[in-house]
Design an enzyme around this catalytic site. Sequence first.
Site, PDB file in Angstrom:
ATOM      1  N   LYS A 154      -5.407   3.589   7.240  1.00 57.05           N
ATOM      2  CA  LYS A 154      -5.123   4.934   7.767  1.00 57.05           C
ATOM      3  C   LYS A 154      -4.752   5.898   6.641  1.00 57.05           C
ATOM      4  O   LYS A 154      -5.249   7.023   6.581  1.00 57.05           O
ATOM      5  CB  LYS A 154      -3.951   4.852   8.763  1.00 57.05           C
ATOM      6  CG  LYS A 154      -3.283   6.181   9.064  1.00 57.05           C
ATOM      7  CD  LYS A 154      -2.113   6.042  10.007  1.00 57.05           C
ATOM      8  CE  LYS A 154      -0.789   5.732   9.386  1.00 57.05           C
ATOM      9  NZ  LYS A 154       0.012   6.879   8.881  1.00 57.05           N
ATOM     10  N   ASN A 155      -3.864   5.453   5.752  1.00 56.22           N
ATOM     11  CA  ASN A 155      -3.338   6.376   4.747  1.00 56.22           C
ATOM     12  C   ASN A 155      -4.311   6.655   3.609  1.00 56.22           C
ATOM     13  O   ASN A 155      -4.033   7.488   2.740  1.00 56.22           O
ATOM     14  CB  ASN A 155      -1.986   5.878   4.226  1.00 56.22           C
ATOM     15  CG  ASN A 155      -0.909   6.006   5.296  1.00 56.22           C
ATOM     16  OD1 ASN A 155      -1.123   6.665   6.317  1.00 56.22           O
ATOM     17  ND2 ASN A 155       0.229   5.379   5.081  1.00 56.22           N
ATOM     18  N   CYS A 169      10.271  14.756  11.116  1.00 63.36           N
ATOM     19  CA  CYS A 169       9.842  13.813  12.137  1.00 63.36           C
ATOM     20  C   CYS A 169      10.915  12.750  12.252  1.00 63.36           C
ATOM     21  O   CYS A 169      11.991  12.881  11.664  1.00 63.36           O
ATOM     22  CB  CYS A 169       8.494  13.209  11.797  1.00 63.36           C
ATOM     23  SG  CYS A 169       8.587  12.035  10.463  1.00 63.36           S
ATOM     24  N   ARG A 201      11.132  15.254   5.540  1.00 61.89           N
ATOM     25  CA  ARG A 201       9.790  15.321   4.969  1.00 61.89           C
ATOM     26  C   ARG A 201       9.377  16.734   4.542  1.00 61.89           C
ATOM     27  O   ARG A 201       8.415  17.300   5.065  1.00 61.89           O
ATOM     28  CB  ARG A 201       8.777  14.700   5.930  1.00 61.89           C
ATOM     29  CG  ARG A 201       9.179  13.301   6.328  1.00 61.89           C
ATOM     30  CD  ARG A 201       8.156  12.587   7.146  1.00 61.89           C
ATOM     31  NE  ARG A 201       7.039  12.092   6.357  1.00 61.89           N
ATOM     32  CZ  ARG A 201       6.037  11.400   6.865  1.00 61.89           C
ATOM     33  NH1 ARG A 201       6.007  11.121   8.150  1.00 61.89           N
ATOM     34  NH2 ARG A 201       5.050  10.976   6.102  1.00 61.89           N
ATOM     35  N   PRO A 202      10.101  17.323   3.582  1.00 59.87           N
ATOM     36  CA  PRO A 202       9.702  18.644   3.094  1.00 59.87           C
ATOM     37  C   PRO A 202       8.386  18.561   2.320  1.00 59.87           C
ATOM     38  O   PRO A 202       7.934  17.464   1.973  1.00 59.87           O
ATOM     39  CB  PRO A 202      10.843  19.019   2.141  1.00 59.87           C
ATOM     40  CG  PRO A 202      11.455  17.736   1.726  1.00 59.87           C
ATOM     41  CD  PRO A 202      11.237  16.757   2.848  1.00 59.87           C
ATOM     42  N   ASP A 246       7.995  20.688  -0.430  1.00 59.63           N
ATOM     43  CA  ASP A 246       8.294  21.536  -1.591  1.00 59.63           C
ATOM     44  C   ASP A 246       7.511  21.113  -2.847  1.00 59.63           C
ATOM     45  O   ASP A 246       7.072  21.971  -3.625  1.00 59.63           O
ATOM     46  CB  ASP A 246       9.804  21.529  -1.869  1.00 59.63           C
ATOM     47  CG  ASP A 246      10.363  20.121  -2.036  1.00 59.63           C
ATOM     48  OD1 ASP A 246       9.928  19.219  -1.290  1.00 59.63           O
ATOM     49  OD2 ASP A 246      11.218  19.913  -2.913  1.00 59.63           O
ATOM     50  N   LEU A 247       7.299  19.817  -3.029  1.00 59.91           N
ATOM     51  CA  LEU A 247       6.604  19.374  -4.248  1.00 59.91           C
ATOM     52  C   LEU A 247       5.121  19.777  -4.216  1.00 59.91           C
ATOM     53  O   LEU A 247       4.535  20.115  -5.245  1.00 59.91           O
ATOM     54  CB  LEU A 247       6.733  17.857  -4.424  1.00 59.91           C
ATOM     55  CG  LEU A 247       8.163  17.327  -4.541  1.00 59.91           C
ATOM     56  CD1 LEU A 247       8.184  15.810  -4.572  1.00 59.91           C
ATOM     57  CD2 LEU A 247       8.825  17.873  -5.811  1.00 59.91           C
ATOM     58  N   ASP A 307       6.798   1.396   4.475  1.00 57.33           N
ATOM     59  CA  ASP A 307       6.034   1.205   5.717  1.00 57.33           C
ATOM     60  C   ASP A 307       6.106  -0.228   6.244  1.00 57.33           C
ATOM     61  O   ASP A 307       5.600  -0.513   7.332  1.00 57.33           O
ATOM     62  CB  ASP A 307       4.565   1.608   5.517  1.00 57.33           C
ATOM     63  CG  ASP A 307       4.413   3.100   5.305  1.00 57.33           C
ATOM     64  OD1 ASP A 307       5.362   3.845   5.605  1.00 57.33           O
ATOM     65  OD2 ASP A 307       3.336   3.526   4.833  1.00 57.33           O
ATOM     66  N   ARG A 319      -0.996   5.381  16.490  1.00 60.10           N
ATOM     67  CA  ARG A 319      -1.238   6.264  15.341  1.00 60.10           C
ATOM     68  C   ARG A 319      -1.663   5.474  14.109  1.00 60.10           C
ATOM     69  O   ARG A 319      -2.319   6.015  13.223  1.00 60.10           O
ATOM     70  CB  ARG A 319       0.027   7.076  15.012  1.00 60.10           C
ATOM     71  CG  ARG A 319       0.370   8.113  16.072  1.00 60.10           C
ATOM     72  CD  ARG A 319       1.466   9.033  15.583  1.00 60.10           C
ATOM     73  NE  ARG A 319       1.373   9.157  14.146  1.00 60.10           N
ATOM     74  CZ  ARG A 319       2.378   8.984  13.290  1.00 60.10           C
ATOM     75  NH1 ARG A 319       3.584   8.700  13.751  1.00 60.10           N
ATOM     76  NH2 ARG A 319       2.197   9.113  12.007  1.00 60.10           N
TER      77      ARG A 319
HETATM   78  N1  EPU Z   1       9.248  14.422  -0.447  1.00 59.31           N
HETATM   79  C1  EPU Z   1       9.903  15.580  -0.790  1.00 59.31           C
HETATM   80  N2  EPU Z   1       9.158  16.699  -1.061  1.00 59.31           N
HETATM   81  C2  EPU Z   1       7.790  16.691  -0.980  1.00 59.31           C
HETATM   82  C3  EPU Z   1       7.124  15.505  -0.637  1.00 59.31           C
HETATM   83  C4  EPU Z   1       7.875  14.364  -0.367  1.00 59.31           C
HETATM   84  O1  EPU Z   1      11.138  15.613  -0.853  1.00 59.31           O
HETATM   85  O2  EPU Z   1       7.189  17.742  -1.233  1.00 59.31           O
HETATM   86  C5  EPU Z   1      10.050  13.222  -0.119  1.00 59.31           C
HETATM   87  C6  EPU Z   1       9.871  12.826   1.356  1.00 59.31           C
HETATM   88  O3  EPU Z   1      10.718  13.553   2.193  1.00 59.31           O
HETATM   89  C7  EPU Z   1      10.196  11.354   1.317  1.00 59.31           C
HETATM   90  C8  EPU Z   1       9.667  10.912  -0.042  1.00 59.31           C
HETATM   91  O4  EPU Z   1       9.552  12.106  -0.831  1.00 59.31           O
HETATM   92  O5  EPU Z   1      11.568  11.165   1.395  1.00 59.31           O
HETATM   93  C9  EPU Z   1       8.327  10.208   0.002  1.00 59.31           C
HETATM   94  O6  EPU Z   1       7.347  11.019   0.576  1.00 59.31           O
HETATM   95  P1  EPU Z   1       5.806  10.963   0.190  1.00 59.31           P
HETATM   96  O7  EPU Z   1       5.338  12.339  -0.035  1.00 59.31           O
HETATM   97  O8  EPU Z   1       5.593   9.942  -0.880  1.00 59.31           O
HETATM   98  O9  EPU Z   1       5.173  10.390   1.540  1.00 59.31           O
HETATM   99  P2  EPU Z   1       4.080  11.083   2.451  1.00 59.31           P
HETATM  100  O10 EPU Z   1       2.924  11.498   1.659  1.00 59.31           O
HETATM  101  O11 EPU Z   1       4.729  12.055   3.356  1.00 59.31           O
HETATM  102  C10 EPU Z   1       2.820   8.817   2.822  1.00 59.31           C
HETATM  103  C11 EPU Z   1       2.349   8.018   3.986  1.00 59.31           C
HETATM  104  C12 EPU Z   1       3.547   7.427   4.698  1.00 59.31           C
HETATM  105  C13 EPU Z   1       4.293   6.541   3.708  1.00 59.31           C
HETATM  106  C14 EPU Z   1       4.683   7.348   2.463  1.00 59.31           C
HETATM  107  C15 EPU Z   1       5.363   6.538   1.391  1.00 59.31           C
HETATM  108  C16 EPU Z   1       0.298   9.092   4.639  1.00 59.31           C
HETATM  109  C17 EPU Z   1      -0.444   9.863   5.666  1.00 59.31           C
HETATM  110  N3  EPU Z   1       1.581   8.852   4.904  1.00 59.31           N
HETATM  111  O12 EPU Z   1       3.653   9.831   3.354  1.00 59.31           O
HETATM  112  O13 EPU Z   1       3.047   6.640   5.757  1.00 59.31           O
HETATM  113  O14 EPU Z   1       5.442   6.015   4.310  1.00 59.31           O
HETATM  114  O15 EPU Z   1       3.506   7.971   1.904  1.00 59.31           O
HETATM  115  O16 EPU Z   1       4.568   5.476   1.000  1.00 59.31           O
HETATM  116  O17 EPU Z   1      -0.259   8.680   3.637  1.00 59.31           O
HETATM  117  C18 EPU Z   1       3.174   5.461   7.771  1.00 59.31           C
HETATM  118  O18 EPU Z   1       1.996   5.093   7.577  1.00 59.31           O
HETATM  119  O19 EPU Z   1       3.889   4.952   8.682  1.00 59.31           O
HETATM  120  C19 EPU Z   1       3.752   6.483   6.919  1.00 59.31           C
HETATM  121  C20 EPU Z   1       4.859   7.140   7.238  1.00 59.31           C
END
Ligand code: EPU
Length: 418
Positions: free
Chosen positions: A22-23, A116, A121-122, A124-125, A305, A397
Amino acid sequence: MAKLIIEGGRPLKGQITVHGAKNAALPILAAAMLIPEPVRITNCPRLTDVENMAGILQALGCRVDWVEDGLLIDAGSARTAELPEVLAGSIRSSVFLLGPLLGRFGAAEAPFPGGCDIGNRPVDLHLKGFRAMGVKVDEASGRIRCLGRPRGGTEIALEYPSVGATENLLMAACGAEEDTVLVNPAREPEIDDLMAFLNGAGFDLKREGSSRIRVRGGRRGHSTSHVILPDRIETGTYLVAAAITGGHVLIRGGRKEHLSALLMTLREAGCRIRIEGTDLDVEGPERPRELRRLVTLPYPGFPTDMQSQVFALCTVAKGTSVLEENVFENRFCHGAELKRMGADCYVRGRTAVIRGVKGLRGAQVTAHDLRGGAALALAGLRAEGITVVNRAERIDRGYAKFAATLRDVGAAIRREDD
Ligand code: EPU
């Protein structure tokens, strides 16, 4: 809404074949927007999140057709860079479209994805990175409005290796005329799958050691086909299903190199795992051993995950386990639900302490999020009596045919849709 009704106590036996990830599928579907020609994406899991992403692409004017084993996408006809409010609100990963829309049209607009059940899950980056590429980003009134073609010639350092930010910035950088270097990118295998897709389409992305990715500027996307890599989290979930029931299951189509931290953990818990090529043969112990301290981290660390599923396993361990969640600040909702089934656990902030009990009992529980929901179903497979997992559509999902797959290996599980 859906529920899963599970009669526990049966060790699983048989074979399971893993689907595409999925990811990996979600950002790759988004990346199709960069390419004004047809692309074929196979081994694509047909999950609600993926269907929603396909729906958003259609709303943006792309042609999307499901074929036997995946999708045909033609973004040549895409005509708008504004994401539809309702659909985009339904999946967080709609935010992945900002990068490709910027790369293709130099403009993108989307509703804020919001928080969520697993954390704030901001983004900002993501937005900081776009700004570093010369894009104007306006965050007023709950929408993200981005304007300007990403400028190359920049080096962008991520302060945290966010998976989504890495993917978004790589896709935006594909639209730049000069090179972009991303420093401290995420190292998850799904990033490499996205890069493989983009390289197949004529872009040029390369890892330079483990802490940099270079995206060459001035390339244009063309027609390609891509096979999505196997889902390491689905593989891991079924490994734990075998482990928690004391079963013996052959999981086919996995990638052991993407599962190192989990395989070590399951062996520590007493599982016997034999690996031959892409076959993973797992035998669960009668009662797992405790995990003294398990910490979730970005890849190649232990994946967040898989934390919920391993939490469920620890509830029936011989001793006390300690789990520390370092990626998402609120990913322990399953703890309270598992208590209803007789688990002895408590959560303080980012740490969970789980004292293993001899047995769980069936109960009415609720899936608050995708992986937590899967964990409750796994606990239900071990528990005495009947477990009902409410809001089981949340499990859809991330898992294709979850109940049917478990039924095929001997679980007494059925699904009811309201
Ligand atoms: N974060 C920030 N700012 C940002 C982006 C992220 O503070 O701009 C923080 C998040 O709030 C979190 C951490 O950084 O605390 C990690 O977030 P990341 O951006 O790495 O995760 P993501 O891209 O939102 C993806 C997967 C998630 C998986 C995470 C970590 C997808 C669609 N989702 O999320 O998958 O847990 O990477 O490996 O690829 C799941 O499949 O159940 C799932 C939640």
